[in-house]
Design an enzyme around this catalytic site. Structure first.
Site, PDB file in Angstrom:
ATOM      1  N   ARG A  80       0.839  -1.211   0.000  1.00  0.00           N
ATOM      2  CA  ARG A  80       0.000   0.000   0.000  1.00  0.00           C
ATOM      3  C   ARG A  80       0.866   1.250   0.000  1.00  0.00           C
ATOM      4  O   ARG A  80       1.444   1.631   1.013  1.00  0.00           O
ATOM      5  CB  ARG A  80      -0.906  -0.011   1.232  1.00  0.00           C
ATOM      6  CG  ARG A  80      -1.730   1.244   1.411  1.00  0.00           C
ATOM      7  CD  ARG A  80      -2.829   1.412   0.399  1.00  0.00           C
ATOM      8  NE  ARG A  80      -3.819   0.344   0.493  1.00  0.00           N
ATOM      9  CZ  ARG A  80      -4.680   0.056  -0.494  1.00  0.00           C
ATOM     10  NH1 ARG A  80      -4.672   0.745  -1.628  1.00  0.00           N
ATOM     11  NH2 ARG A  80      -5.550  -0.918  -0.346  1.00  0.00           N
ATOM     12  N   ARG A 103       1.324  -6.300  -9.926  1.00  0.00           N
ATOM     13  CA  ARG A 103       1.783  -5.712  -8.663  1.00  0.00           C
ATOM     14  C   ARG A 103       1.942  -6.740  -7.548  1.00  0.00           C
ATOM     15  O   ARG A 103       2.442  -6.386  -6.475  1.00  0.00           O
ATOM     16  CB  ARG A 103       0.856  -4.574  -8.213  1.00  0.00           C
ATOM     17  CG  ARG A 103      -0.548  -5.007  -7.844  1.00  0.00           C
ATOM     18  CD  ARG A 103      -1.371  -3.833  -7.326  1.00  0.00           C
ATOM     19  NE  ARG A 103      -2.724  -4.226  -6.990  1.00  0.00           N
ATOM     20  CZ  ARG A 103      -3.543  -3.520  -6.229  1.00  0.00           C
ATOM     21  NH1 ARG A 103      -3.142  -2.373  -5.730  1.00  0.00           N
ATOM     22  NH2 ARG A 103      -4.769  -3.937  -5.983  1.00  0.00           N
ATOM     23  N   HIS A 180       0.355   3.744 -10.462  1.00  0.00           N
ATOM     24  CA  HIS A 180      -0.552   4.168  -9.381  1.00  0.00           C
ATOM     25  C   HIS A 180       0.242   4.926  -8.308  1.00  0.00           C
ATOM     26  O   HIS A 180       0.397   4.465  -7.171  1.00  0.00           O
ATOM     27  CB  HIS A 180      -1.175   2.896  -8.792  1.00  0.00           C
ATOM     28  CG  HIS A 180      -2.337   3.093  -7.893  1.00  0.00           C
ATOM     29  ND1 HIS A 180      -2.361   4.019  -6.886  1.00  0.00           N
ATOM     30  CD2 HIS A 180      -3.528   2.452  -7.840  1.00  0.00           C
ATOM     31  CE1 HIS A 180      -3.522   3.925  -6.254  1.00  0.00           C
ATOM     32  NE2 HIS A 180      -4.241   2.980  -6.807  1.00  0.00           N
ATOM     33  N   ASP A 225     -12.208   9.954  -6.634  1.00  0.00           N
ATOM     34  CA  ASP A 225     -11.796   8.763  -7.394  1.00  0.00           C
ATOM     35  C   ASP A 225     -12.249   8.972  -8.844  1.00  0.00           C
ATOM     36  O   ASP A 225     -13.318   8.538  -9.244  1.00  0.00           O
ATOM     37  CB  ASP A 225     -12.433   7.517  -6.767  1.00  0.00           C
ATOM     38  CG  ASP A 225     -11.862   6.219  -7.334  1.00  0.00           C
ATOM     39  OD1 ASP A 225     -11.045   6.294  -8.272  1.00  0.00           O
ATOM     40  OD2 ASP A 225     -12.239   5.144  -6.837  1.00  0.00           O
ATOM     41  N   GLU A 284      -2.299   9.233 -11.034  1.00  0.00           N
ATOM     42  CA  GLU A 284      -1.837   8.020 -11.705  1.00  0.00           C
ATOM     43  C   GLU A 284      -1.880   8.181 -13.227  1.00  0.00           C
ATOM     44  O   GLU A 284      -2.962   8.291 -13.800  1.00  0.00           O
ATOM     45  CB  GLU A 284      -2.735   6.840 -11.304  1.00  0.00           C
ATOM     46  CG  GLU A 284      -2.999   6.764  -9.812  1.00  0.00           C
ATOM     47  CD  GLU A 284      -4.127   5.804  -9.452  1.00  0.00           C
ATOM     48  OE1 GLU A 284      -4.339   4.816 -10.168  1.00  0.00           O
ATOM     49  OE2 GLU A 284      -4.804   6.054  -8.448  1.00  0.00           O
TER      50      GLU A 284
HETATM   51  C1  BG6 Z   1      -7.481   3.732  -7.469  1.00  0.00           C
HETATM   52  C2  BG6 Z   1      -8.878   3.406  -7.907  1.00  0.00           C
HETATM   53  O1  BG6 Z   1      -6.643   3.801  -8.591  1.00  0.00           O
HETATM   54  O2  BG6 Z   1      -7.005   2.704  -6.605  1.00  0.00           O
HETATM   55  C3  BG6 Z   1      -9.769   3.253  -6.681  1.00  0.00           C
HETATM   56  O3  BG6 Z   1      -9.361   4.441  -8.753  1.00  0.00           O
HETATM   57  C4  BG6 Z   1      -9.194   2.200  -5.760  1.00  0.00           C
HETATM   58  O4  BG6 Z   1     -11.090   2.911  -7.085  1.00  0.00           O
HETATM   59  C5  BG6 Z   1      -7.763   2.570  -5.428  1.00  0.00           C
HETATM   60  O5  BG6 Z   1      -9.985   2.134  -4.589  1.00  0.00           O
HETATM   61  C6  BG6 Z   1      -7.056   1.555  -4.521  1.00  0.00           C
HETATM   62  O6  BG6 Z   1      -7.137   0.292  -5.057  1.00  0.00           O
HETATM   63  P1  BG6 Z   1      -6.512  -0.959  -4.300  1.00  0.00           P
HETATM   64  O7  BG6 Z   1      -6.921  -2.161  -5.097  1.00  0.00           O
HETATM   65  O8  BG6 Z   1      -5.034  -0.761  -4.264  1.00  0.00           O
HETATM   66  O9  BG6 Z   1      -7.117  -0.932  -2.899  1.00  0.00           O
END
Ligand code: BG6
Length: 327
Positions: A80, A103, A180, A225, A284
């Site tokens: 994360r 990932r 991302h 978002d 992103e």
């Molecule tokens: C963003 C998406 O890129 O990533 C969101 O637009 C999403 O909808 C977020 O909640 C996090 O995603 P994840 O799968 O890493 O929890």
């Protein structure tokens, strides 16, 4: 659970003339990470798990990316924060797991990287992902995904992805993609994003409906978002409190996702601190609205270059438009 592949080629840098010195170290939970350093002091860390950039520091040693204090460095959970690679599917826009599987797979150091024209950077690493038989059960395509992570002389971070269709059955494949990137910000309430105003976007919070952004720069006071469409090649994130501007330059990536989970979603995520949403913003660079299709033998390239420049925006010395217009 998958086994981490650390081929002999990753124990030390490849030995070709263009090879770059880098360190391979053990990171959290013994996962291997590559550390790149630039002579003036900036540095980058990339986990082989996900080919995931988890740290980008400037020459004062300041961290520029956000990684959650609750990030779980344990497969199959993606990390994360930092820069997860979303491939072959962005988010839940398809049948695969959220953001695809690149990932949360183990990548290798690429023993045979393609030639690059930009030789300015001396600190770089080339990584590669090829699908396993298990991967091909969920996405029945053969591919080579090559990523170069490079640190420029001024501390800029450059990521170049090359994805090649290596199917032998003559079939094309189609994918969506995103870098991302979780930027570290002082206070989400003090941040502005320049370069996306007046553009159309798909709102993930409203059934992916299409709207047009109004007004000036984006500012933040609740969950966001959105997928901005056909965006310019430069986007700036201005952090008033830190007096820092991030400039994102991108190529081959027409869309830009802006995401902050805000308080309620933050609390619902096990790997994210309740208040951490205040100190991050994802912008992103992506290819989502028009998925990429490759025939066998074809290759796609998508690149970002991230810079962090000091800004005296508060005192009015820096016109954000100039940040966007300067090369
Ligand atoms: C963003 C998406 O890129 O990533 C969101 O637009 C999403 O909808 C977020 O909640 C996090 O995603 P994840 O799968 O890493 O929890």
């Amino acid at each position: 659970m998958s086994i981490e592949k650390v081929p002999s080629s990753s124990a030390q840098p490849p030995s070709s003339a263009s090879s770059s010195p880098f360190e391979l170290r053990k990171g959290v939970n013994g996962l291997h990470k590559v550390v790149l350093r630039e002579v003036r002091g900036s540095s980058v860390e990339v986990y082989l798990y996900g080919s995931h950039v988890t740290s980008w520091k400037n020459d004062h040693g300041e961290e520029l990316l956000f990684v959650s204090s609750k990030a779980i460095f344990k497969p199959p959970k993606p990390i994360r924060g930092g820069i997860p690679l979303c491939f072959p599917q962005f988010s839940n826009h398809g049948p695969l797991e959220s953001h695809g599987f690149a990932r949360n797979r183990f990548w290798c150091v690429d023993p045979d990287p393609p030639p690059f024209t930009n030789t300015l950077s001396k600190a770089f690493v080339d990584l590669i992902l090829k699908p396993t038989e298990e991967d091909m059960k969920i996405w029945p395509h053969s591919f080579e995904f090559r990523l170069r992570v490079a640190l420029g002389p001024g501390g800029d971070l450059m990521l170049t992805s090359r994805i090649r269709n290596t199917n032998t059955d003559g079939k094309p494949f189609t994918f969506t993609f995103a870098y991302h990137t979780y930027f570290s910000v002082s206070d989400i309430n003090e941040v502005r994003v320049e370069g996306l105003e007046t553009l159309d976007y798909l709102d993930n919070l409203r059934n992916k409906e299409r709207f047009t952004e109004q007004g000036d720069a984006l500012t933040f006071e609740s969950e966001v978002d959105k997928i901005y469409l056909s965006t310019p090649t430069k986007i700036a994130i201005l952090d008033h409190e830190k007096k820092r501007t991030f400039v994102i330059r991108k190529d081959g990536l027409p869309d830009a996702v802006v995401w902050n989970p805000w308080d309620k979603k933050a609390k619902a995520m096990a790997d994210f601190g309740d208040d951490e949403y205040k100190h991050m913003l994802c912008v992103e660079a992506a290819a989502i609205e028009k998925p990429i299709t490759l025939k066998p033998g074809e290759e796609w390239k998508g690149r970002i270059e991230l810079s962090a420049v000091p800004s005296s925006y508060c005192s009015g010395q820096l016109d954000p438009q100039r940040v966007l217009q300067s090369s």
